[in-house]
Design a protein around this motif. Sequence first.
Motif, PDB file in Angstrom:
ATOM      1  N   ARG A  72      40.762  42.437  44.945  1.00 51.19           N
ATOM      2  CA  ARG A  72      40.269  41.684  43.787  1.00 51.19           C
ATOM      3  C   ARG A  72      40.844  42.267  42.492  1.00 51.19           C
ATOM      4  O   ARG A  72      41.153  41.527  41.544  1.00 51.19           O
ATOM      5  CB  ARG A  72      38.742  41.685  43.742  1.00 51.19           C
ATOM      6  CG  ARG A  72      38.097  40.837  44.824  1.00 51.19           C
ATOM      7  CD  ARG A  72      36.616  40.656  44.585  1.00 51.19           C
ATOM      8  NE  ARG A  72      36.354  39.665  43.550  1.00 51.19           N
ATOM      9  CZ  ARG A  72      36.115  38.381  43.776  1.00 51.19           C
ATOM     10  NH1 ARG A  72      36.099  37.907  45.025  1.00 51.19           N
ATOM     11  NH2 ARG A  72      35.892  37.550  42.779  1.00 51.19           N
ATOM     12  N   ALA A  90      41.146  36.874  45.145  1.00 44.26           N
ATOM     13  CA  ALA A  90      39.697  36.658  45.180  1.00 44.26           C
ATOM     14  C   ALA A  90      39.156  36.672  46.605  1.00 44.26           C
ATOM     15  O   ALA A  90      38.713  35.646  47.145  1.00 44.26           O
ATOM     16  CB  ALA A  90      39.344  35.346  44.491  1.00 44.26           C
ATOM     17  N   SER A 144      36.281  38.212  49.342  1.00 44.09           N
ATOM     18  CA  SER A 144      34.897  38.658  49.320  1.00 44.09           C
ATOM     19  C   SER A 144      34.505  39.235  50.671  1.00 44.09           C
ATOM     20  O   SER A 144      35.178  39.010  51.681  1.00 44.09           O
ATOM     21  CB  SER A 144      33.953  37.508  48.936  1.00 44.09           C
ATOM     22  OG  SER A 144      34.081  37.175  47.570  1.00 44.09           O
ATOM     23  N   LYS A 198      38.631  34.658  51.839  1.00 44.64           N
ATOM     24  CA  LYS A 198      38.838  34.158  50.488  1.00 44.64           C
ATOM     25  C   LYS A 198      37.531  33.549  49.996  1.00 44.64           C
ATOM     26  O   LYS A 198      36.902  32.753  50.700  1.00 44.64           O
ATOM     27  CB  LYS A 198      39.954  33.120  50.465  1.00 44.64           C
ATOM     28  CG  LYS A 198      41.337  33.712  50.739  1.00 44.64           C
ATOM     29  CD  LYS A 198      42.418  32.642  50.683  1.00 44.64           C
ATOM     30  CE  LYS A 198      43.800  33.254  50.937  1.00 44.64           C
ATOM     31  NZ  LYS A 198      44.875  32.217  50.938  1.00 44.64           N
ATOM     32  N   GLN A 199      37.137  33.922  48.792  1.00 41.29           N
ATOM     33  CA  GLN A 199      35.858  33.459  48.272  1.00 41.29           C
ATOM     34  C   GLN A 199      35.789  31.939  48.187  1.00 41.29           C
ATOM     35  O   GLN A 199      34.774  31.340  48.558  1.00 41.29           O
ATOM     36  CB  GLN A 199      35.608  34.060  46.888  1.00 41.29           C
ATOM     37  CG  GLN A 199      34.278  33.651  46.272  1.00 41.29           C
ATOM     38  CD  GLN A 199      34.060  34.265  44.900  1.00 41.29           C
ATOM     39  OE1 GLN A 199      34.636  35.272  44.567  1.00 41.29           O
ATOM     40  NE2 GLN A 199      33.217  33.614  44.099  1.00 41.29           N
ATOM     41  N   GLY A 247      32.223  40.293  42.354  1.00 40.40           N
ATOM     42  CA  GLY A 247      32.582  39.282  43.343  1.00 40.40           C
ATOM     43  C   GLY A 247      32.994  39.858  44.685  1.00 40.40           C
ATOM     44  O   GLY A 247      33.248  39.105  45.623  1.00 40.40           O
TER      45      GLY A 247
END
Length: 321
Positions: free
Chosen positions: A90, A95, A97, A220-221, A315
């Motif tokens: 990140r 991005a 998570s 991936k978020q 995040g």
Amino acid sequence: MNVKNCLLSVVFLCIGNAAYADKTPIRLGTMAAGTLNWELAAMRDQGLLEKAGFSLEAVAIANQQAGKVALQAGAVDVIVSDWIWTSAMRAEGHAYSFYPYADTSGVLLVPADSPIKTLADLPGKKLGVAGGELDKNWLLLQALGKQQQLDLNASVEKVYAAPPLLGQQLQSKRLDALLTYWQFAAHLESLGYRALLSGEDIIAKLGITETVPSLGYVFKQDWADSHKTDFLQFLTLSRQARDTLCSSDVAWQKILPLTDAATPTEQDRLRQRYCQGRVEAWGAPQQDAARAIFTLLHGLSGNKLTGGADRLQAGTFWSTD
């Protein structure tokens, strides 16, 4: 084809069956020796996947690094990794998570008759370290040593290698102690080797009272957010399968060929360690503790482990709200 590979093939074929083509696919990176395959086999045996609103495609990966590459390349949707790598990615603008999978961590082992009783007995000894110089448990052990005025990095002769090789070296008395992953520790404990400290012990001695999951699902978020209902169902079924393996002897016996445990003693120890690793709580206290651990690791080994970031990235932990 041996029994283990046969069982894995059954799992892969069933969860990737064309009958599920109309369901949301979840491509899951799995290692042949990973405990995730135990749960996939249990899900199939319990008929959970047929009733699910998603389909699973198990994508074989050679190791954790290969899984990270596959995730970055878009070849899989989910892998099992750690929140430190997730935060580092990140920090680089990716991005990803994390959602917890297991509390299990490494174990510092010595022979049953070893004169090593405490951390203060390690200087001057030969220590095997699985995972290399940036292994999280090794860095935290060094932090604990510093707390006790011990420079373990300078005072201990270190050997970095793969866990199986290090286990052989410990058994042949070429090592005085070994810091290794929990599965390999369970094998050695079944042979009479003594656990001096677990990863959880190390963290507790560093003043962190919450149990922080070391491994989790990483993804991936935006993918997870756009498939939230199906992914949450997968997470629920994963926990359900793990709980069943810990509560049902019949279910455990069915996945034994996947464990490579050679004796009843090893099978029992492996199951005990595996079940100890169930995530009992995940919320603000555990996430705050993870941030404290990150702070401990920051600055060690030139910040290579944390990706140079001075704090855990916002995040990193996926919100299910």
